[in-house]
Design a protein around this motif. Structure first.
Motif, PDB file in Angstrom:
ATOM      1  N   ASN A  46      19.103 -27.888  -2.307  1.00 43.18           N
ATOM      2  CA  ASN A  46      20.531 -27.855  -1.552  1.00 43.18           C
ATOM      3  C   ASN A  46      20.680 -26.522  -1.041  1.00 43.18           C
ATOM      4  O   ASN A  46      21.973 -26.314  -0.877  1.00 43.18           O
ATOM      5  N   ILE A  47      19.926 -25.665  -0.963  1.00 42.06           N
ATOM      6  CA  ILE A  47      20.205 -24.312  -0.437  1.00 42.06           C
ATOM      7  C   ILE A  47      19.363 -24.333   1.085  1.00 42.06           C
ATOM      8  O   ILE A  47      18.131 -24.343   1.119  1.00 42.06           O
ATOM      9  N   GLU A  49      25.042 -23.605   0.521  1.00 39.12           N
ATOM     10  CA  GLU A  49      24.845 -24.598  -0.552  1.00 39.12           C
ATOM     11  C   GLU A  49      25.620 -25.887  -0.321  1.00 39.12           C
ATOM     12  O   GLU A  49      26.929 -25.965  -0.379  1.00 39.12           O
ATOM     13  N   VAL A 109      27.259 -19.198   1.105  1.00 41.89           N
ATOM     14  CA  VAL A 109      27.590 -18.613   0.090  1.00 41.89           C
ATOM     15  C   VAL A 109      27.091 -17.109   0.199  1.00 41.89           C
ATOM     16  O   VAL A 109      27.458 -16.348  -0.561  1.00 41.89           O
TER      17      VAL A 109
END
Length: 518
Positions: free
Chosen positions: A138-139, A153, A167
């Motif tokens: 998910n990054i 993120e 982020v």
């Protein structure tokens, strides 16, 4: 005429007939003695047939309901794929006004996409590249014309509203950033290449650049890592191919490509070879194979065709297959790479009438092992606003797991941390088996560092000193601040001029006074 051709075919000798049909069997299949077999093998000018388990690989386009439709794919002409895929999400750069944006859709939610689907839209300029972190599903990282690199993120349940807060916001380039690459084995190292001709290495554990590679004299076109990430290959607009030790920034090998203008470069796994795509002196598209320890001359050069679109190379280290997809083409050629001559063996070609703007590639743990799928592309068709999955399948009748086409492959666990890699440690990727499918969720959690605003100094240079303003308000604030600074400097200069004139008068008075009066 037909009878004549039949009679002629009957009189043909079996060797000529097999050659005319395009097959090249071994001589012993024709009941020739071993001695004559060696003789004919040496004297024959025709290429010999080479058996391969991947000779019959074919491309299969997904059904319409499994495609992604209604996506406003960007019309930017930058030479990137504008698409990134992992086992969970599909991300695509989209057309937008007032800044750059990209859309993130779960891979399982194919079909027509809602025109008002939420987007990631925090950049103030066009997004030029996006890449998923290989160890955190998910990054995702993005770079833009606004000179920034950002790390996002994505929520586990997908986007519910537009995302504007990243982020991490990484500023260090003085011009737009065109390329980003994650380190293949370290969890917190990100590389970015800008139009300031510099490559920055970012340590995401502290959120700052730790190294600047400043050996290029023009725009960097492409970056590629070897298997353990100890070497970095780059192609540049200055027509040079470089192999760099990234931690020190030292150029280990360099080739001046005069006959073969390099556009893209890729490491061929652990073969210690590089493959480049480019243009010959006659403006034909070609590929070249290089020894990474000696770039004085390519091992092999092969012309592909006379089209003008950029050739994107994709290499699968598990099957040793090379895929070539041209920008604006509808076809994908694939080859098998070997360590012996002829080194590059043509296999087949996937054809499609729809031109491709870019291609995303699914990681190995996201493939359908039961269908003998060895590679999957996600093809961007701009005119239709469509993304088509294209599966490369090895035709097998057996339903059991095919270990010969699915060896142990790089998994989702990092081999080392950013600190370990920066200290000089190199490790090969942590391997995983695809036999039981991919059911191992990563327990790692990405933690963004808490950053304080301060100057960023790398190699004695403050990288933030010349960063341009990102918004109109920042531009106005910077303008008025500079006006105040100019006014203060003018007043200070005027004061010093007056003081200098006073001192000059006093000095002249002292000179005019006679020595007797002193």
């Amino acid at each position: 005429m037909g009878l004549f051709s039949v009679e002629k075919r009957k009189k043909e000798n079996p060797i000529d007939r097999t050659h005319r049909l395009g097959a090249y069997p071994t001589w012993r299949n024709l009941n020739v003695s071993p001695l004559m077999c060696d003789f004919f093998s040496q004297m024959s000018w025709r290429p010999t047939y080479r058996s391969s388990k991947f000779r019959n690989v074919y491309g299969k386009v997904a059904n319409r309901e499994h495609c992604f439709d209604g996506i406003p794919i960007t019309k930017n002409v930058h030479d990137n794929h504008f698409c990134a895929v992992n086992a969970k999400y599909l991300a695509t750069v989209t057309e937008s006004s007032g800044g750059g944006s990209f859309i993130v859709v779960p891979v399982s939610q194919s079909g027509r996409i809602d025109p008002h689907h939420p987007k990631v839209c925090g950049h103030q300029g066009n997004v030029l590249d996006i890449k998923w972190n290989p160890f955190f599903e998910n990054i995702i990282a993005s770079c833009s014309e606004d000179t920034s690199v950002r790390v996002w993120e994505i929520p586990e349940d997908g986007l519910r509203r537009n995302m504007t807060e990243a982020v991490l916001e990484l500023y260090g380039h003085s011009r737009r950033v065109g390329l980003i690459e994650w380190h293949p084995t370290s969890s917190g190292i990100l590389f970015s290449a800008g139009y300031d001709y510099k490559i920055l290495i970012w340590n995401l554990e502290i959120g700052e650049p730790v190294k600047m590679i400043d050996c290029h004299t023009d725009v960097i076109l492409n970056m590629s890592f070897n298997t353990d990430g100890s070497l970095l290959a780059t192609s540049c607009k200055d027509k040079k191919l470089r192999v760099i030790e990234p931690r020190s920034g030292r150029v280990l090998q360099q080739a001046s490509c005069k006959n073969h203008r390099v556009n893209r470069v890729v490491f061929l796994g652990n073969m210690k070879r590089l493959l480049t795509t480019g243009v010959s002196r006659w403006n034909t598209r070609q590929i070249a194979l290089w020894d990474q320890e000696d770039l004085s001359m390519p091992i092999v050069e092969e012309e592909i065709d006379g089209l003008s679109g950029l050739l994107f190379p994709f290499y699968d280290a598990d099957t040793h297959m090379l895929y070539l997809a041209g920008k604006g083409d509808g076809n994908i050629r694939y080859f098998e790479i070997t360590t012996e001559k002829p080194y590059i063996q043509y296999l087949m070609e996937f054809r499609s009438p729809a031109p491709q703007k870019g291609l995303g590639v699914m990681p190995k743990h996201g493939l359908d092992v039961a269908a003998c799928e060895v590679y999957r592309f996600y093809k961007l068709v701009t005119l239709k606003g469509l993304i088509e999955p294209i599966s490369m399948i090895v035709p097998r009748r057996s339903d059991t797991y095919q270990e010969d086409i699915y060896p142990m492959t790089a998994g989702t666990q990092p081999a080392l941390t950013a600190t370990e890699w920066l200290s000089g440690i190199d490790r090969d990727p942590v391997l995983m088996s695809l036999k039981d499918g991919y059911h191992r969720p990563n327990q790692l959690v990405f933690k963004a560092p808490v950053k304080e605003k301060k100057s960023v100094v790398v190699n004695g240079i403050d990288l933030l000193e010349n960063v341009p303003p990102r918004t109109e308000n920042e531009l106005l604030r910077m303008f008025f601040r500079q006006q105040d600074e100019l006014r203060r400097l003018k007043e200070e200069l005027t004061t010093k001029d007056v003081r200098i004139r006073q001192l000059e008068l006093e000095l002249n008075n002292l000179k005019n006074v006679s020595p007797n009066n002193i």
